[in-house]
Write an enzyme that holds these catalytic residues in place. Structure first.
Site, mmCIF file in Angstrom:
data_model
loop_
_atom_site.group_PDB
_atom_site.id
_atom_site.type_symbol
_atom_site.label_atom_id
_atom_site.label_comp_id
_atom_site.label_asym_id
_atom_site.label_seq_id
_atom_site.Cartn_x
_atom_site.Cartn_y
_atom_site.Cartn_z
ATOM 1 N N LYS A 93 0.767 -0.994 -0.111
ATOM 2 C CA LYS A 93 0.037 0.075 0.146
ATOM 3 C C LYS A 93 0.890 1.201 0.181
ATOM 4 O O LYS A 93 0.339 2.461 -0.792
ATOM 5 C CB LYS A 93 -0.961 0.174 1.171
ATOM 6 C CG LYS A 93 -1.823 -1.123 1.426
ATOM 7 C CD LYS A 93 -2.806 -1.370 -0.039
ATOM 8 C CE LYS A 93 -3.093 -3.036 -0.181
ATOM 9 N NZ LYS A 93 -3.629 -3.417 -1.068
ATOM 10 N N GLY A 141 -8.540 -3.696 3.283
ATOM 11 C CA GLY A 141 -9.732 -4.502 3.816
ATOM 12 C C GLY A 141 -9.654 -4.190 5.349
ATOM 13 O O GLY A 141 -10.644 -4.833 5.888
ATOM 14 N N ILE A 180 -9.930 10.695 7.591
ATOM 15 C CA ILE A 180 -11.236 11.310 6.721
ATOM 16 C C ILE A 180 -12.423 11.043 7.420
ATOM 17 O O ILE A 180 -12.701 9.712 7.564
ATOM 18 C CB ILE A 180 -11.152 10.956 5.175
ATOM 19 C CG1 ILE A 180 -9.798 11.035 4.757
ATOM 20 C CG2 ILE A 180 -12.186 11.644 4.474
ATOM 21 C CD1 ILE A 180 -9.440 12.353 4.531
ATOM 22 N N GLU A 252 -9.795 2.250 -5.616
ATOM 23 C CA GLU A 252 -10.583 2.650 -4.608
ATOM 24 C C GLU A 252 -10.289 3.978 -4.271
ATOM 25 O O GLU A 252 -8.882 4.384 -3.918
ATOM 26 C CB GLU A 252 -10.399 1.738 -3.399
ATOM 27 C CG GLU A 252 -10.870 0.690 -3.540
ATOM 28 C CD GLU A 252 -10.990 -0.315 -2.016
ATOM 29 O OE1 GLU A 252 -11.114 -1.523 -2.132
ATOM 30 O OE2 GLU A 252 -10.686 0.274 -1.193
ATOM 31 N N GLU A 265 -6.596 2.318 -2.353
ATOM 32 C CA GLU A 265 -5.737 1.114 -2.747
ATOM 33 C C GLU A 265 -6.411 0.760 -4.095
ATOM 34 O O GLU A 265 -7.481 1.238 -4.689
ATOM 35 C CB GLU A 265 -5.735 0.086 -1.832
ATOM 36 C CG GLU A 265 -7.160 -0.355 -1.413
ATOM 37 C CD GLU A 265 -6.944 -1.109 -0.068
ATOM 38 O OE1 GLU A 265 -7.389 -2.220 -0.405
ATOM 39 O OE2 GLU A 265 -6.780 -0.365 0.833
ATOM 40 N N ASN A 267 -7.597 -2.665 -6.337
ATOM 41 C CA ASN A 267 -7.697 -4.141 -6.009
ATOM 42 C C ASN A 267 -7.658 -4.621 -7.289
ATOM 43 O O ASN A 267 -8.006 -4.510 -8.584
ATOM 44 C CB ASN A 267 -9.157 -4.487 -5.675
ATOM 45 C CG ASN A 267 -9.539 -3.920 -4.381
ATOM 46 O OD1 ASN A 267 -8.699 -4.025 -3.331
ATOM 47 N ND2 ASN A 267 -10.710 -2.970 -4.093
ATOM 48 N N ARG A 269 -8.316 -7.350 -8.754
ATOM 49 C CA ARG A 269 -9.126 -8.644 -9.212
ATOM 50 C C ARG A 269 -10.416 -8.160 -9.983
ATOM 51 O O ARG A 269 -10.615 -6.894 -9.641
ATOM 52 C CB ARG A 269 -9.191 -9.307 -7.992
ATOM 53 C CG ARG A 269 -9.929 -8.818 -6.890
ATOM 54 C CD ARG A 269 -10.521 -9.647 -5.815
ATOM 55 N NE ARG A 269 -11.272 -8.828 -5.172
ATOM 56 C CZ ARG A 269 -11.252 -8.052 -3.984
ATOM 57 N NH1 ARG A 269 -9.765 -7.978 -3.505
ATOM 58 N NH2 ARG A 269 -11.970 -7.330 -3.318
ATOM 59 N N VAL A 272 -16.617 -8.735 -6.490
ATOM 60 C CA VAL A 272 -17.985 -9.117 -6.270
ATOM 61 C C VAL A 272 -19.040 -8.234 -7.021
ATOM 62 O O VAL A 272 -19.827 -8.723 -7.461
ATOM 63 C CB VAL A 272 -18.322 -9.318 -4.664
ATOM 64 C CG1 VAL A 272 -19.553 -9.758 -4.091
ATOM 65 C CG2 VAL A 272 -17.146 -10.257 -3.977
ATOM 66 N N ARG A 315 -26.438 -7.630 -1.479
ATOM 67 C CA ARG A 315 -25.760 -9.143 -0.985
ATOM 68 C C ARG A 315 -26.755 -9.937 -0.084
ATOM 69 O O ARG A 315 -27.021 -9.456 1.009
ATOM 70 C CB ARG A 315 -24.435 -8.834 -0.238
ATOM 71 C CG ARG A 315 -23.309 -8.384 -1.324
ATOM 72 C CD ARG A 315 -22.077 -8.456 -0.899
ATOM 73 N NE ARG A 315 -21.077 -7.611 -1.680
ATOM 74 C CZ ARG A 315 -19.849 -7.650 -1.482
ATOM 75 N NH1 ARG A 315 -19.015 -8.723 -0.840
ATOM 76 N NH2 ARG A 315 -18.976 -6.654 -2.298
HETATM 77 C C1 MV4 Z 1 -9.511 5.254 5.813
HETATM 78 C C2 MV4 Z 1 -10.631 5.934 6.403
HETATM 79 C C3 MV4 Z 1 -10.562 7.187 6.841
HETATM 80 N N1 MV4 Z 1 -9.550 7.855 6.893
HETATM 81 N N2 MV4 Z 1 -8.441 6.109 5.654
HETATM 82 C C4 MV4 Z 1 -11.150 0.957 5.538
HETATM 83 C C5 MV4 Z 1 -10.477 -0.277 4.520
HETATM 84 C C6 MV4 Z 1 -9.251 0.409 3.875
HETATM 85 N N3 MV4 Z 1 -9.341 0.004 2.579
HETATM 86 C C7 MV4 Z 1 -9.217 1.567 4.126
HETATM 87 N N4 MV4 Z 1 -10.399 2.132 4.890
HETATM 88 C C8 MV4 Z 1 -10.527 3.380 5.574
HETATM 89 N N5 MV4 Z 1 -9.417 4.213 5.372
HETATM 90 C C9 MV4 Z 1 -8.297 7.403 6.395
HETATM 91 N N6 MV4 Z 1 -7.264 8.154 6.135
HETATM 92 C C10 MV4 Z 1 -11.785 5.029 6.487
HETATM 93 C C11 MV4 Z 1 -11.554 3.848 6.126
HETATM 94 C C12 MV4 Z 1 -12.808 3.008 6.294
HETATM 95 C C13 MV4 Z 1 -13.606 2.547 5.145
HETATM 96 C C14 MV4 Z 1 -12.986 2.734 3.920
HETATM 97 C C15 MV4 Z 1 -13.812 2.270 2.768
HETATM 98 C C16 MV4 Z 1 -15.102 1.555 3.121
HETATM 99 C C17 MV4 Z 1 -15.378 1.145 4.618
HETATM 100 C C18 MV4 Z 1 -14.790 1.874 5.536
HETATM 101 C C19 MV4 Z 1 -15.224 1.469 6.635
HETATM 102 C C20 MV4 Z 1 -14.331 2.100 7.825
HETATM 103 C C21 MV4 Z 1 -13.244 2.827 7.573
#
Ligand code: MV4
Length: 475
Positions: A93, A141, A180, A252, A265, A267, A269, A272, A315
């Site tokens: 990442k 994730g 955020i 994403e 990030e 993905n 692949r 779903v 889902r």
């Molecule tokens: C974050 C965030 C808030 N601020 N990064 C969750 C999974 C991973 N892919 C990144 N995630 C998050 N990163 C910062 N700087 C909040 C999340 C996050 C989230 C992101 C996408 C979908 C659902 C989520 C649920 C909780 C937190």
């Protein structure tokens, strides 16, 4: 496409629908995935013994495993996905973040290097500004992730994140980003061919999730306008191109309340939730994956990509949403999926099937299309009311609930939506309060029995008929 298929299955999946539907099927081992679906040599051997030319890795298990992609190539098999190098570079990442920075794609303010000692972490955190998020360098994730609201919590959170990251990914490196608040999760579908073409197929809004498990996805996002869509799509293509990406991938982003977007990030692949993109774009993404893997050029350009209408995916999981979403595997006594125009049921189960307890709880994806969001919600509401499962608990009632939720209907979404909706202490949630008693009762029954309640195999004919009527599900 006239291509013959070979399924692989574990001993627990002998009766699975994909096994029944495939032209051939090969058992790859014992029920635990570590003894079957995750054993690279077993999958390669299954392909070779049946004369397969290519391997589609699906969405889970080895789909984002660079070693597996490499092993396929070395065995003379086409891996239907990106090159191993692209999987590897996006799997890290911190490296992925650096690619985004290099391509002028916004990232969440933070450190572009894994952090060293606690003193350095404290320095970076105060520069970035609290609240901050600690993330695992090899994460994704949500694993190894810690929210830190104040300097006093930093040392403890670092320790926890490092040990979780080490256990989950074999690498305790972590980095820091500004947190955020209440973001939306919006992702862009990209397709790249082996001849340098890269196009995006718009966005999917995936904010409705629980503990990083998505529950509802839609396309387009009710939050994006044409300008933001264009800028995010363009950013996603730049990242894909810089990563040497080939095949279907997803970039994403987090989008904040002020419509700033930040790369999160990639993905590497098919996901779903890809059907919502298929329905609004009128293109079969798996067919595109196979064409790309066969070395063909994309047969359309960015200008040909025109979304039409609105698609929503729900889902349907074998879980009890009113008992903390505990898994509810078991025997499906009766099943009647929804159908009708612009309703698609991508299912892995059938009447009489027993859902094994070894894997995740996804039974089916119910996807609808409508001319606009309101029409899609109306159609999904109808389809969910018709969808009947007897024998196991499912997420259907909570999905029906969400379709009626005023915030959902108005498109007011964030990754906190579900927590909010299920927060029974909110005064406006008075009508949901009875769920608390249901949750408590179900959990108590679970504790007493030490396992989920047995399926009601002796359901009377009239109770069964009642259960199969539209809109009469457990509420
Ligand atoms: C974050 C965030 C808030 N601020 N990064 C969750 C999974 C991973 N892919 C990144 N995630 C998050 N990163 C910062 N700087 C909040 C999340 C996050 C989230 C992101 C996408 C979908 C659902 C989520 C649920 C909780 C937190």
């Amino acid at each position: 496409m006239g291509i013959q298929s070979v399924a692989v299955f574990s001993e627990a999946d002998r009766e699975s629908l994909h096994v029944l539907l495939a032209d051939e099927a090969v058992c790859v081992g014992a029920p635990p995935a570590t003894e079957s679906y995750l054993v690279i040599d077993r999958i390669i051997a299954a392909a070779q013994s049946t004369g397969a030319e290519a391997v589609h890795p699906g969405y889970g298990f080895l789909a984002e495993n660079a070693k597996f992609a490499q092993a396929c190539a070395e065995a003379g098999l086409v891996f239907i996905g990106p090159p191993a190098a692209a999987i590897r570079s996006m799997g890290d990442k911190v490296a992925a973040r650096q690619v985004a920075v290099r391509m002028n794609v916004p990232v969440v303010p933070g450190a572009d290097q894994p952090i060293g000692d606690d003193a350095e972490a404290a320095r970076i955190a105060s520069t970035v500004g609290y609240p901050i998020m600690i993330k695992a360098a090899l994460g994704g994730g949500g694993k190894g992730m810690r929210l830190v609201r104040a300097p006093g919590e930093l040392a403890g959170a670092l320790r926890a994140a490092r040990s979780e990251a080490g256990a989950a990914f074999g690498d305790a490196s972590v980095y820091i980003e500004r947190y955020i608040e209440e973001p939306r999760h919006i992702e862009i579908q990209v397709l790249g061919d082996a001849h340098g073409a890269m196009v995006h197929l718009g966005e999917r809004e995936c904010s409705i999730q629980r503990r990083h498990q998505k529950l509802i996805e839609e396309s387009p996002s009710p939050f994006l306008d044409a300008d933001l869509r264009h800028r995010m799509g363009d950013a996603a293509c730049r990242i894909g191109t810089a990563a040497g990406y080939v095949n279907a991938g997803t970039v994403e982003f987090l989008v904040d309340r002020d419509r700033h977007f930040y790369f999160l990030e990639m993905n590497t692949r098919l996901q779903v939730e890809h059907p919502v993109t298929e329905l609004v774009m009128g293109r079969d993404l798996v067919k595109q994956q196979l064409r790309i893997a066969a070395g063909q050029k994309l047969d359309f350009t960015q200008d040909d990509v025109v979304p039409r209408g609105w698609a929503i995916e729900c889902r349907i999981n074998a879980e009890d949403p009113y008992a903390g979403f505990i898994p509810s595997p078991g025997h499906i006594i009766s099943l009647r999926p929804a159908s009708g125009p612009w309703v698609r049921d991508d299912s892995g189960v059938y009447s009489g099937y027993t859902i094994p307890r070894f894997y995740d709880t996804l039974m089916s994806k119910l996807i609808v299309w409508g001319t606009d969001r309101e029409a899609a919600i109306a159609r999904m509401t109808r389809a969910l009311a018709e969808y009947k499962v007897v024998g196991v608990q499912t997420t259907i009632p909570i999905l029906e609930h969400i379709m009626r939720d005023p915030d959902f209907v108005a498109g007011r979404l964030s990754t906190h939506f579900l927590d909010h909706m299920m927060d029974v202490d909110r005064p406006e949630a008075a009508g949901r309060r009875r769920n608390v008693a249901l949750i408590a009762a179900a959990l108590a029954a679970y504790d007493r029995a030490g396992r989920p309640a047995p399926s009601p195999t002796a359901a009377s004919q009239s109770a069964w008929r009642q259960a199969m009527r539209p809109g009469r599900g457990a509420r």
